[in-house]
Design a protein around this motif. Sequence first.
Motif, short mmCIF file in Angstrom:
data_model
loop_
_atom_site.label_atom_id
_atom_site.label_comp_id
_atom_site.label_asym_id
_atom_site.label_seq_id
_atom_site.Cartn_x
_atom_site.Cartn_y
_atom_site.Cartn_z
N UNK A 10 1.14 -1.16 0.05
CA UNK A 10 -0.22 0.12 0.18
C UNK A 10 0.63 1.17 0.06
N UNK A 11 1.95 1.40 0.90
CA UNK A 11 2.86 2.58 0.72
C UNK A 11 3.47 2.75 -0.18
N UNK A 12 4.09 1.72 -1.53
CA UNK A 12 4.80 1.47 -2.53
C UNK A 12 3.69 2.40 -3.68
N UNK A 13 2.47 1.47 -2.95
CA UNK A 13 1.64 2.26 -4.35
C UNK A 13 1.03 3.81 -4.53
N UNK A 14 1.45 4.75 -3.41
CA UNK A 14 1.10 6.13 -2.68
C UNK A 14 2.39 7.00 -3.72
N UNK A 15 3.58 6.46 -3.82
CA UNK A 15 4.90 6.50 -4.17
C UNK A 15 4.64 7.61 -5.80
N UNK A 16 3.67 7.07 -6.45
CA UNK A 16 3.63 7.49 -7.93
C UNK A 16 2.05 7.34 -9.05
N UNK A 17 1.96 7.65 -9.32
CA UNK A 17 0.40 8.25 -9.73
C UNK A 17 0.29 6.35 -10.43
N UNK A 18 -1.29 5.92 -9.94
CA UNK A 18 -1.69 5.50 -10.69
C UNK A 18 -0.48 4.21 -10.14
#
Lengths: 305, 305
Positions: free
Chosen positions: A272-280
């Motif tokens: 979840x945390x990695x997901x937020x680091x870039x768009x989409x």
Amino acid sequence: MSVVIVGSVAYDGVETPHGKADRILGGACTYISLAASFFTGVKIVGVVGDDFAREDEEFLAGRGIDLEGLERVPGKTFYWQGVYSADMNDRTTLRTDLNVFADFHPKLPESYKSAPYLVLGNIQPALQRNVRAQMNGVRLVGGDTMNYWIESYRDELLATIREWDFLLINDSEARMLSGAHNLKRAAAKILEMGPSTVVIKRGEYGAVLFRLDHHFIVPGYLLEEIFDPTGAGDSFAGGFIGYLAEKGYDLEKGHINSKELCRAVIYGSVMGSFCCERFGVDRFRTLTRAEIDARFAEFRDFTEF
Amino acid sequence: MSVVIVGSVAYDGVETPHGKADRILGGACTYISLAASFFTGVKIVGVVGDDFAREDEEFLAGRGIDLEGLERVPGKTFYWQGVYSADMNDRTTLRTDLNVFADFHPKLPESYKSAPYLVLGNIQPALQRNVRAQMNGVRLVGGDTMNYWIESYRDELLATIREWDFLLINDSEARMLSGAHNLKRAAAKILEMGPSTVVIKRGEYGAVLFRLDHHFIVPGYLLEEIFDPTGAGDSFAGGFIGYLAEKGYDLEKGHINSKELCRAVIYGSVMGSFCCERFGVDRFRTLTRAEIDARFAEFRDFTEF
């Protein structure tokens, strides 16, 4: 061991304080699958229109995701458009075009039916239940839902989750489903509805796993920059099931060590945390298992005392 | 080793969804002192009016708290009245009568001046600074502040905290003080203002400790019933400093093991959680060190993986 993942495959239009992107790959099934693909084999069930780009298909296939269950039909792919508030704690949906997703009736390919793991993304509860019925001898099944189904399809939803091993749900939905404001009481009521394991997601504050005999709380990872929170909850689901499937665990009492189950929650939080680091889904294009394991170690470092 | 604690000693009128109580013992200094008294010797500095009840004085003295610095002057004790929202995430102040607290100019008794630990509850920053100057060779000093001082006394506040080892602050105040919304960035800016240690309190979601070289996140304890959150943040401060003082630690790099510092944060969280279990300070009337240590062990149990 492989996981069947069912849900939306979509194009999203997203605006956050960091920028704007339109018609980027999204959808619950996409995020869950991509996150899980770093741990285990994934087979997806979804539907897309004839506008679904070859490069998006190739990206999923390149992550080793089995696309046999991804139906391609005439029409347009599900489209969602939303804008986040300045602090990114709220988002407003600007547009939802169900398009080909309006007639989605998930049908499992034969080769999927004996997979041991099944995750049902947020779709109509009766459809979730029907997919469950198509599986032969599934070991572990669970999924997600949302406020709309809780309010308007309550009986169907209750019949559906009665057959689930785990439910992933956010805090406001847990309160709505249980009728209890207090998180511990809400979880206790949901555990009576069927699932032996409930994970309540709390956005930036992390998640809590509840079982009858214990609970486990993980705080959220502190990012310096949240580019785009879209899909973080689904990526959590992917990391959670991915780790369980990689290890071959089910959730029967006695089969899984409670600390191993906590580690699945941590892997969920990591994804979840990695997901937020870039768009989409962009972060999943470059992410490596070594980065995932390094962040897992960071979670240990900032929570251990 | 003993701790000097400076701040308000008050009577509170509190209404929560669980009930109502008026003119109960309260104030930042009271909560910090009571919580710290389970760990170490406490000396308080405050002011009360001639309405301050003998039984309240006896309760504090009975917890081993040194009251030599508690001034008694003609007039009424500081009175605060507030009401909590249904979910207890918000509270509205109905009344603030500063009374004798309006002229509070803390003056340390001689016997306090060589104490090694000092905690400055939320009062006017220049007064906090003046108390600091009265101490001889204090080893560890820190405290709390609030939005009003951050907005209207910014320069005085900056001069004050420049001399502190730690600052305890809640998340919205940290954002206001630093001008940064992101918690990590806010903490980094505050660490440049002087304190080597910043603890950002997040209400029911726990707290985060920041130092230049690491951070530690503790989730909030899940209570089934929050009777009254008044004083929880101050009780956190009391547990935090109490543990450090009990062990004789200061916050110099190299002197304290980072895991010991994390344990101080856990003891803070433990004391904050107990505080919410009854109205006002009532939980501290019956609490035992064994209960405190059992809850510390619970924190380990629900965060370890």
